[in-house]
Design a protein around this motif. Structure first.
Motif, short mmCIF file in Angstrom:
data_model
loop_
_atom_site.label_atom_id
_atom_site.label_comp_id
_atom_site.label_asym_id
_atom_site.label_seq_id
_atom_site.Cartn_x
_atom_site.Cartn_y
_atom_site.Cartn_z
N GLY A 44 0.69 -1.15 0.08
CA GLY A 44 0.00 -0.03 -0.09
C GLY A 44 0.68 1.20 -0.18
N TRP A 45 2.42 1.20 -0.14
CA TRP A 45 3.11 2.44 0.01
C TRP A 45 2.91 3.11 -1.22
N ALA A 46 2.64 4.35 -1.25
CA ALA A 46 2.72 5.29 -2.43
C ALA A 46 3.97 5.18 -3.30
N LEU A 47 3.78 4.89 -4.70
CA LEU A 47 5.21 4.96 -5.49
C LEU A 47 5.30 6.59 -5.89
N LYS A 48 6.43 6.82 -6.43
CA LYS A 48 6.78 7.97 -6.93
C LYS A 48 5.96 8.52 -7.92
N ASN A 49 5.49 7.70 -8.75
CA ASN A 49 4.78 7.93 -9.92
C ASN A 49 3.28 8.03 -9.72
N GLY A 50 3.03 7.94 -8.35
CA GLY A 50 1.63 8.20 -7.89
C GLY A 50 1.06 6.72 -7.75
N GLY A 51 1.57 5.61 -8.22
CA GLY A 51 1.05 4.18 -8.04
C GLY A 51 1.21 3.69 -6.65
N THR A 52 0.67 2.45 -6.54
CA THR A 52 0.74 1.82 -5.21
C THR A 52 1.46 0.64 -5.27
N LEU A 53 2.52 0.43 -4.29
CA LEU A 53 3.10 -0.80 -3.96
C LEU A 53 2.35 -1.95 -3.52
N TYR A 54 2.51 -3.13 -4.08
CA TYR A 54 1.55 -4.16 -3.66
C TYR A 54 2.61 -5.32 -3.25
N THR A 55 2.61 -5.96 -2.17
CA THR A 55 3.69 -6.91 -1.58
C THR A 55 2.86 -8.34 -1.34
N CYS A 56 3.66 -9.51 -1.20
CA CYS A 56 3.23 -10.65 -0.77
C CYS A 56 4.55 -11.45 -0.37
N ALA A 57 4.05 -12.33 0.61
CA ALA A 57 5.58 -13.17 1.09
C ALA A 57 4.97 -14.76 1.04
N LEU A 58 6.20 -15.38 0.65
CA LEU A 58 5.94 -16.96 0.41
C LEU A 58 6.73 -17.48 1.57
N ARG A 59 6.31 -18.53 2.26
CA ARG A 59 6.88 -19.19 3.31
C ARG A 59 7.06 -20.68 2.92
N PRO A 60 8.14 -21.04 2.40
CA PRO A 60 8.25 -22.46 2.00
C PRO A 60 8.84 -23.20 3.24
N THR A 61 8.50 -24.54 3.27
CA THR A 61 8.99 -25.54 4.26
C THR A 61 10.45 -25.68 3.88
N TYR A 62 11.07 -26.85 4.38
CA TYR A 62 12.58 -27.14 4.05
C TYR A 62 12.57 -27.46 2.52
N ILE A 63 13.23 -26.77 1.78
CA ILE A 63 13.49 -26.91 0.26
C ILE A 63 14.61 -27.92 -0.07
N TYR A 64 14.17 -28.89 -0.68
CA TYR A 64 15.04 -29.77 -1.35
C TYR A 64 15.17 -29.99 -2.66
N GLY A 65 15.84 -30.74 -3.30
CA GLY A 65 16.19 -30.78 -4.75
C GLY A 65 17.54 -31.04 -5.17
N GLU A 66 17.80 -31.18 -6.29
CA GLU A 66 19.18 -31.36 -7.03
C GLU A 66 19.88 -29.86 -6.93
N GLY A 67 20.88 -30.09 -6.35
CA GLY A 67 21.85 -28.66 -5.99
C GLY A 67 21.80 -28.22 -4.73
N SER A 68 20.77 -28.87 -3.89
CA SER A 68 20.72 -28.21 -2.51
C SER A 68 21.86 -28.28 -1.65
N PRO A 69 22.28 -26.74 -1.32
CA PRO A 69 23.56 -26.77 -0.78
C PRO A 69 23.63 -27.55 0.67
N PHE A 70 22.34 -27.75 1.29
CA PHE A 70 22.12 -28.37 2.64
C PHE A 70 22.54 -29.98 2.30
#
Length: 373
Positions: free
Chosen positions: A171-197
């Motif tokens: 909902g932040w105001a942007l410099k050009n008069g628009g609005t910022l829209y955000t969301c967050a994703l909370r993944p569980t423990y991520i696995y797969g090929e190339g996983s550093p863990f």
């Protein structure tokens, strides 16, 4: 949807590169900016092959460099922010983690407001929700349960504060008069090929004659495949662009899991690797409560020595709780709001991860041959 461009931070990382590969397939994408501190030569080569489909710009620099971040955001339509320092061993100085994970996120949000970037998607973690104790069981948790970590360990604490900053910026105001829209994703423990863990874990097991360490047998977790986490980011991006879906998603967070069976971390690692001859350690392990208090003692020793010596304990209370909790999550809200369905089945995810573990075994055998000749 008109043509748009996207900046992905942490683009050279385990998750970031998967997001790039999926973004390239999006028809409306005009330009992708891949930002990271440094790109490995083989990844540069892979990304250069994707150039034929879309304009892919590699940006090497520090997320804490204000001018660099401002330039990176200029003229883009969306930011997917995956860059962070993950540290469960307290191996990295706390101020470094807080700077990158929290200050870096705040800088990026400010740069979006200045450059009038309307969409910001943040890669959070289930660690912002806990587990707070190995004794408490959390099964199929949902967003409305309002779980929150009480740990002051730098990683979960910095991610919790950064996620709060991202959702508060909706909902932040942007410099050009628009609005910022955000969301967050909370993944569980991520696995797969190339996983550093997983790489570190199996590398250790190979040095130990294929015996897997067993310090997580009391846990029940629902790990998520990296390809499905990347897919959730693409769906969040599409949804925030969609005038009908967007109002439900703005300022929200979502748990991201998939259909990987719920099991202990020990069993999970064994299931991925048993066909290569790995086996679980058959020796007795210490009771969890004793390991927890040993972790506490080592933290005290580390603290007392800190003025003269940096002692790095092999584990701590936070890691013991994390590794031994019943802590699982439902992806129903992501399904409902984002239209999320796992792109990769458990069978496919398991096959690809297992094949990759096989390649590590092969490399290890070749390295041993070279040593003996």
């Amino acid at each position: 949807m008109a043509a748009w461009s996207c900046l992905v931070t942490g683009a050279g990382g385990f998750l970031g590169q998967r997001i790039i590969r999926l973004l390239v397939e999006e028809k409306e994408v005009q330009e992708i900016r891949a930002l990271d501190k440094v790109f490995r030569p083989e990844l540069r080569e892979e990304f250069s092959k994707l150039q034929s489909r879309v304009k892919l710009t590699l940006l090497e620099g520090d997320i804490l460099d204000e001018q660099f971040v401002k330039r990176a955001c200029q003229g883009t339509s969306a930011v997917i922010h995956t860059a962070c320092i993950i540290d469960v061993y307290n191996a990295i100085p706390p101020e470094v983690i807080m700077n990158v994970n929290l200050k870096g996120t705040q800088r990026l949000l400010e740069a979006c407001a200045q450059a009038s970037v309307p969409i910001f998607i943040y890669t959070s973690t289930i660690e912002v929700a806990g587990p707070n104790s190995y004794r408490e069981a959390v099964r199929n948790a949902r967003e409305e349960d309002n779980l929150e970590t009480t740990w002051s360990a730098p990683y979960p604490y910095s991610k919790k504060l950064a996620e709060k900053a991202v959702l508060a910026a909706n909902g932040w105001a942007l410099k050009n008069g628009g609005t910022l829209y955000t969301c967050a994703l909370r993944p569980t423990y991520i696995y797969g090929e190339g996983s550093p863990f997983l790489y570190r874990f199996f590398d250790q097991a190979l040095k130990n004659n294929g015996i897997l360490s067993h310090n997580s047998k009391f846990s029940i977790a629902n790990p998520v495949y990296v390809g499905n986490v990347a897919w959730a980011h693409i769906l969040a991006l599409r949804a925030l662009w969609d005038p009908e879906k967007a109002p439900n998603i703005q300022g929200q967070f979502y748990y991201i899991s998939d259909d990987t069976p719920h099991q202990s971390y020990d069993q999970f690692n064994y299931n991925l690797s048993k066909e290569w001859g790995f086996c679980l350690d058959s020796r007795m392990s210490l009771p969890v409560w004793l390991t927890y208090w040993l972790g506490f003692l080592m933290e005290i020793v580390s603290f007392l020595l800190s003025p003269i010596y940096r002692y790095q304990p092999p584990f701590n209370r936070h890691l013991v709780a994390l590794s031994n909790s019943v802590f699982t999550f439902s992806y129903k809200k992501a399904q409902q709001d984002l239209g999320y369905e796992p792109l990769f089945s458990w069978e496919k995810a398991k096959q690809q991860t297992t094949e990759w573990i096989g390649s590590l075994v092969k490399k290890h055998k070749e390295a041993l041959k070279t040593k003996t000749h």
